[in-house]
Structures are given as C-alpha cells and as structure tokens.
Design an enzyme around this catalytic site. Structure first.
Site, PDB file in Angstrom:
ATOM      1  N   TRP A 183      93.388  27.253  86.261  1.00 55.11           N
ATOM      2  CA  TRP A 183      94.143  27.046  87.512  1.00 55.11           C
ATOM      3  C   TRP A 183      93.617  25.850  88.311  1.00 55.11           C
ATOM      4  O   TRP A 183      94.236  25.468  89.317  1.00 55.11           O
ATOM      5  CB  TRP A 183      94.077  28.302  88.375  1.00 55.11           C
ATOM      6  CG  TRP A 183      94.914  29.449  87.884  1.00 55.11           C
ATOM      7  CD1 TRP A 183      95.646  29.505  86.720  1.00 55.11           C
ATOM      8  CD2 TRP A 183      95.111  30.721  88.532  1.00 55.11           C
ATOM      9  NE1 TRP A 183      96.274  30.718  86.615  1.00 55.11           N
ATOM     10  CE2 TRP A 183      95.973  31.486  87.707  1.00 55.11           C
ATOM     11  CE3 TRP A 183      94.654  31.280  89.724  1.00 55.11           C
ATOM     12  CZ2 TRP A 183      96.373  32.788  88.043  1.00 55.11           C
ATOM     13  CZ3 TRP A 183      95.057  32.576  90.061  1.00 55.11           C
ATOM     14  CH2 TRP A 183      95.907  33.311  89.224  1.00 55.11           C
ATOM     15  N   LYS A 184      92.454  25.329  87.909  1.00 55.28           N
ATOM     16  CA  LYS A 184      91.821  24.225  88.660  1.00 55.28           C
ATOM     17  C   LYS A 184      91.699  24.618  90.145  1.00 55.28           C
ATOM     18  O   LYS A 184      91.391  25.766  90.423  1.00 55.28           O
ATOM     19  CB  LYS A 184      92.580  22.924  88.431  1.00 55.28           C
ATOM     20  CG  LYS A 184      92.755  22.631  86.931  1.00 55.28           C
ATOM     21  CD  LYS A 184      93.180  21.245  86.614  1.00 55.28           C
ATOM     22  CE  LYS A 184      93.361  21.101  85.099  1.00 55.28           C
ATOM     23  NZ  LYS A 184      93.689  19.753  84.666  1.00 55.28           N
ATOM     24  N   SER A 207      98.584  18.965  78.713  1.00 54.53           N
ATOM     25  CA  SER A 207     100.039  18.957  78.928  1.00 54.53           C
ATOM     26  C   SER A 207     100.802  19.927  78.027  1.00 54.53           C
ATOM     27  O   SER A 207     101.888  19.602  77.535  1.00 54.53           O
ATOM     28  CB  SER A 207     100.591  17.538  78.766  1.00 54.53           C
ATOM     29  OG  SER A 207      99.985  16.673  79.694  1.00 54.53           O
ATOM     30  N   HIS A 242      84.454  20.560  81.280  1.00 54.50           N
ATOM     31  CA  HIS A 242      85.818  20.027  81.404  1.00 54.50           C
ATOM     32  C   HIS A 242      85.751  18.542  81.762  1.00 54.50           C
ATOM     33  O   HIS A 242      84.849  18.118  82.497  1.00 54.50           O
ATOM     34  CB  HIS A 242      86.589  20.806  82.483  1.00 54.50           C
ATOM     35  CG  HIS A 242      88.052  20.490  82.490  1.00 54.50           C
ATOM     36  ND1 HIS A 242      88.549  19.354  83.098  1.00 54.50           N
ATOM     37  CD2 HIS A 242      89.110  21.123  81.938  1.00 54.50           C
ATOM     38  CE1 HIS A 242      89.871  19.324  82.913  1.00 54.50           C
ATOM     39  NE2 HIS A 242      90.232  20.388  82.217  1.00 54.50           N
ATOM     40  N   GLY A 262      96.674  23.937  81.908  1.00 59.11           N
ATOM     41  CA  GLY A 262      96.479  23.654  83.324  1.00 59.11           C
ATOM     42  C   GLY A 262      97.755  23.903  84.100  1.00 59.11           C
ATOM     43  O   GLY A 262      98.101  25.045  84.428  1.00 59.11           O
ATOM     44  N   GLU A 278      90.414  18.673  74.169  1.00 55.30           N
ATOM     45  CA  GLU A 278      91.254  18.248  75.289  1.00 55.30           C
ATOM     46  C   GLU A 278      91.217  16.729  75.393  1.00 55.30           C
ATOM     47  O   GLU A 278      90.360  16.168  76.105  1.00 55.30           O
ATOM     48  CB  GLU A 278      90.728  18.850  76.595  1.00 55.30           C
ATOM     49  CG  GLU A 278      90.895  20.344  76.694  1.00 55.30           C
ATOM     50  CD  GLU A 278      91.329  20.762  78.096  1.00 55.30           C
ATOM     51  OE1 GLU A 278      92.366  21.411  78.215  1.00 55.30           O
ATOM     52  OE2 GLU A 278      90.653  20.385  79.067  1.00 55.30           O
TER      53      GLU A 278
HETATM   54  P1  PGA Z   1      97.188  20.297  81.859  1.00 55.36           P
HETATM   55  O1  PGA Z   1      95.611  20.562  82.040  1.00 55.36           O
HETATM   56  O2  PGA Z   1      97.715  21.433  81.037  1.00 55.36           O
HETATM   57  O3  PGA Z   1      97.723  20.276  83.265  1.00 55.36           O
HETATM   58  O4  PGA Z   1      97.311  18.981  81.164  1.00 55.36           O
HETATM   59  C1  PGA Z   1      94.824  20.997  80.997  1.00 55.36           C
HETATM   60  C2  PGA Z   1      93.384  20.965  81.407  1.00 55.36           C
HETATM   61  O5  PGA Z   1      92.970  20.031  82.090  1.00 55.36           O
HETATM   62  O6  PGA Z   1      92.606  21.880  81.068  1.00 55.36           O
END
Ligand code: PGA
Length: 271
Positions: A10-11, A223, A97, A244, A175
């Site tokens: 969720w950041k 993404s 991350h 994300g 990632e």
């Molecule tokens: P995103 O983020 O799915 O919005 O690209 C993935 C992440 O940073 O873990």
C-alpha cells in the site's frame, strides 16, 4: 500445487484509518473462496494493529510490513523493530524496496542486516531486487546486460551469510525499477520477467543448490493490473505478484487474485 503469493504494497496510502479498514475488510470478504492464493496485505505500520486476522483465515490472508530495523531493539528514534511487527501479527516484511534504496539510501549491506534481523524475529522477508534500466546498449552498441549484473549483485550481497536452512523463508521479488508505477502503459513483458525468474533461480542454485532454488518463491512486481497479472504467472512462471497502485483499488485487486487463483503455468520454468 504450491499456493501463489499476492502481496499488496500500500506504500504511504490510504490517508485515514477508516479508509484503510474499509479496504482491508472488502479484500478479506472477497477472498473467502480463494484456495490457490495466499494474500498478504502490507499497510503503513500505523494500521497494522487494527487489522485483526482470524486464525482460521491465516492461510489465505496474512499481514506484512513495508520495512523494519536491522536491530531487534534499542535507541533508534522513529524506527520499528521486527519483533514489534511479529507481535503486531505480521508474518511478512518487505525488505529493500527500490523506493527505500532510492529515498532512504538503503545499501545491499544494510538490506542483508535487515533480512537477518527479520528472520531472527520469525518474519518471512520479501526481498526486492531489480535494475533501473534494461536491455540498453553502450555508445558502441554493446549490450549493457543491466538485469543480470544488478540482480546478480543485489541477490548475492543480500543473501550473504544466510544459511541453507533459512533461504526458503525468503521470498524474492523481481521489481524492475523502470516498470514500477508507470502510468503510460509501459510494463515488463512476461518474457523479460521469465528471463529474470530463471536468472534468479540460477543464482540461488549457485549459492545453495538446485533443489532449494526450485523451492524459493520468486514473485514479480511493477505496474501489475487485472489485465496483465495472469501473464506473469502463466508465461513468466512467477510464484506470485507484488502489487502497488492496483492493490489500493479493491475491485481491481480482487480481480487479480481471482484470475491468479484460476491460472496455471503454461511454461513451468526450467533452469
Ligand atoms: P506498482 O508498485 O504496482 O504501483 O508499480 C509496485 C511496487 O513498487 O512494489
């Protein structure tokens, strides 16, 4: 079949406790019938304690954190111990991350220490690795091989001193930074994710052995949405996804989980 892992990062979202609890409850309800996927929600620390899991649902839904300290306790103002996370009901923690590496200066050495401290606390670390650019060439037209150089180095340094007995507790998340949070439809092709998956398994075989390498979960992040999610499982042979932006939209996230729940490998990765 081993369960797939779908991890929601969720950041620094959402902004209120109410929204966070609502999102969590909708996801929890929506995955009741899911059998082949374990879903891990990684919210900001402050929301963790309000997300109580029923013991019965713990095999389909788990909690994770987005970071932790490399020590178990001490004078580290503003930080959080992996033991506190365990105590708060977390089973997983995201480590290394790319946003932590970029904005907080986290190095491979620090990430190695965090992996060890989270394992010591009984957490399963989700180790993020990935290159900034991929498949580009130098001025003389020679390939720069960024994926293998960066991923190889990050993996070897992060896993330094981690024993054969503990490696299966770690989840590796590929990632590629160039494919994270792209708003222009750019994403990593399944074939490129497959190459990274095989490369990671090769390094794990070298560091440990082939059998162990086959047992370590490798997931893809960058993404991911309901349209492309399945291709990373079916075509790239990934064991799961780290998501994300799309994890903040309950209906999109549940669509992803349902699609992955019903998908099978077309090309089981061989390495
Ligand atoms: P995103 O983020 O799915 O919005 O690209 C993935 C992440 O940073 O873990």
């Amino acid at each position: 079949m081993q369960k797939r892992l779908i991890i929601a990062n969720w950041k620094m979202n959402p902004l209120s406790q109410k929204e966070a609890e609502h999102l969590f409850e909708v996801v929890k309800k929506g995955i009741k019938e899911i059998e082949n996927v374990e879903t891990v929600i990684c919210p900001p620390f402050i929301y963790l304690l309000s997300f109580k899991l029923q013991p019965a649902s713990s095999k389909i839904l788990a909690l994770g954190a987005q970071n932790c300290h490399w020590e178990q306790k001490g004078a580290y103002t503003g930080d959080i111990s992996p033991l506190m996370l365990r105590e708060s009901g977390c089973q997983y923690v995201i480590i290394g991350h790319s946003e932590r590496r970029k904005y907080f200066g986290e190095t491979d050495e620090l990430i190695n220490k965090k992996l060890k401290s989270s394992l010591r606390a009984g957490l399963r670390p989700i180790l993020c690795i990935g290159e900034e650019t991929r498949d580009t060439f130098d001025s003389r037209g020679r390939p720069l091989n960024e994926m293998s150089l960066v991923v190889g180095e990050q993996l070897e340094k992060a896993l330094d001193g981690i024993s054969l007995g503990r490696i299966r507790d770690i989840v590796v998340a590929y990632e590629p930074i160039w494919a994270i949070s792209t708003n222009d439809g750019r994403s990593c092709l399944p074939i490129s994710a497959m190459q990274a998956n095989l490369f990671i398994k090769k390094i794990l075989s070298k560091l440990y052995n082939r059998q162990i390498a086959g047992q370590v979960k490798v997931v893809y992040g960058g993404s991911v949405n309901a349209k492309n999610a399945e291709s990373y499982i079916k075509e790239a042979g990934m064991d799961g996804l780290l998501i994300g932006a799309a994890s903040l939209n309950a209906s999109e996230f549940l669509k992803i989980i349902k699609r992955v729940n019903n998908s099978f490998y077309e090309n089981p990765p061989r390495f």
